[in-house]
Design an enzyme around this catalytic site. Structure first.
Site, PDB file in Angstrom:
ATOM      1  CG  MET A  68      24.905 -19.416   5.778  1.00 35.82           C
ATOM      2  SD  MET A  68      24.664 -17.678   5.426  1.00 35.82           S
ATOM      3  CE  MET A  68      26.304 -17.066   5.654  1.00 35.82           C
TER       4      MET A  68
ATOM      5  CG  HIS B 227      30.457 -25.930   8.886  1.00 32.48           C
ATOM      6  ND1 HIS B 227      31.250 -25.450   7.873  1.00 32.48           N
ATOM      7  CD2 HIS B 227      29.667 -24.903   9.266  1.00 32.48           C
ATOM      8  CE1 HIS B 227      30.955 -24.186   7.641  1.00 32.48           C
ATOM      9  NE2 HIS B 227      30.005 -23.817   8.478  1.00 32.48           N
TER      10      HIS B 227
ATOM     11  CE  LYS C  29      33.651 -18.041  11.770  1.00 34.14           C
ATOM     12  NZ  LYS C  29      33.093 -16.884  11.166  1.00 34.14           N
TER      13      LYS C  29
HETATM   14  O1  PAF Z   1      26.650 -18.996  11.118  1.00 32.36           O
HETATM   15  C1  PAF Z   1      26.122 -19.142  10.001  1.00 32.36           C
HETATM   16  O2  PAF Z   1      26.657 -19.823   9.102  1.00 32.36           O
HETATM   17  C2  PAF Z   1      24.799 -18.459   9.710  1.00 32.36           C
HETATM   18  O3  PAF Z   1      24.727 -17.206  10.307  1.00 32.36           O
HETATM   19  C3  PAF Z   1      23.563 -19.317  10.085  1.00 32.36           C
HETATM   20  C4  PAF Z   1      23.514 -19.561  11.590  1.00 32.36           C
HETATM   21  C5  PAF Z   1      23.629 -20.633   9.341  1.00 32.36           C
HETATM   22  C6  PAF Z   1      22.281 -18.579   9.692  1.00 32.36           C
HETATM   23  O4  PAF Z   1      22.215 -18.347   8.321  1.00 32.36           O
END
Ligand code: PAF
Length: 277
Positions: A30, A37, A149
């Site tokens: 997101m 990430h 997490k």
């Molecule tokens: O973990 C996240 O950032 C969100 O829940 C995801 C998996 C991108 C779904 O919107």
């Protein structure tokens, strides 16, 4: 790095990747990209020929509009970070591309209900599984990477893959932690100076608690520990529980379990989990 906004353009690229039998790794986000990430992207790069990242702030997984509207957005920085790793493609759909029939969320999973985040954020996981299912249907990756997490989220996504028969490996990856032992999280970037102090005090208390639990010679009274958190200005706790890693049931057998926490520093929700063995 290709930046694609239109789903039909993405589909053309996906066809040629499939034709040339290239394996695809997917990292859904997101945005507000942090080292957690980036570690998923790196892992995807070692396992696959082509790596796709997405940035989509999914409206159906938020319990209130204020939280949705205030979710941190750092688009330019995110693109720079992904470029610096040579991620192959960034897919940036609009809400109407993902939800052409309106903001509907499907309740497809029955396991892991009424506990942890599902208890405190009703409907949240339906929003998550709905959007993940849509991305899986569009992209059909070989492998998809998620951070531990959000431990309960990974459980839901594994169930989703089973129920919907996706031919996708869900790869659960270790949290990247800060120097105090807390998992990196996009929401933590919203902590101001005073809140950051509270966060650091929390981290110190938790790391001491984990050491004591791991020594296995004291009976832990989590209720007392929770009460104590008010002394460092943490007054709202959703849960602070020890649960089995496999079935997420409450347990006092620590040999296969984690401490799961969700609590608030003012309006900022902190969630994390800690292995107890
Ligand atoms: O973990 C996240 O950032 C969100 O829940 C995801 C998996 C991108 C779904 O919107």
């Amino acid at each position: 790095m290709k930046i694609i906004r239109k789903t039909d353009e993405l589909e053309n690229i996906l066809h040629s990747l499939k034709d040339s039998r290239k394996s695809i790794g997917l990292v859904l986000t997101m945005g507000n990209i942090h080292n957690g990430h980036l570690s998923l992207i790196k892992k995807a790069q070692t396992d696959n020929d082509f790596v796709i990242a997405t940035i989509f702030i999914n409206p159906t997984q938020f319990n209130n509009k204020k939280d949705y509207n205030s979710y941190p957005q750092t688009f330019e920085n995110d693109v720079e970070k992904l470029k610096s790793l040579n991620c192959d493609l960034l897919y940036l759909p609009e809400v109407t591309d993902i939800y052409p029939k309106g903001l509907i969320r499907e309740k497809s999973i029955t396991k892991y209900r009424d506990i942890l985040c599902d208890k405190f954020r009703p409907g949240h996981f339906d929003g998550v599984t709905t959007v993940v299912d849509t991305f899986f249907n569009i992209i059909k990756p070989n492998n998809s990477y998620f951070g531990e997490k959000d431990f309960q989220q990974v459980k839901y996504i594994n169930e989703l893959v089973k129920i919907k028969n996706h031919k996708i490996n869900v790869i659960s990856c270790l949290s990247v932690r800060d120097n105090l032992g807390m998992s990196l999280s996009s929401r933590n970037s919203k902590l101001n100076k005073d809140q950051l102090e509270i966060f650091k005090n929390l981290a110190k208390k938790i790391s001491k608690l984990i050491v004591i639990i791991k020594q296995r010679n004291t009976k832990i009274k989590l209720e007392n520990f929770k009460k104590d958190l008010s002394k460092i200005n943490i007054n709202k706790i959703d849960y602070f529980e020890i649960r089995d890693e496999d079935n997420l049931s409450v347990t006092d057998d620590y040999s296969h379990s984690r401490l799961f926490i969700a609590l608030y520093i003012d309006e900022i929700r902190i969630i994390d989990n800690f292995k107890l063995y």
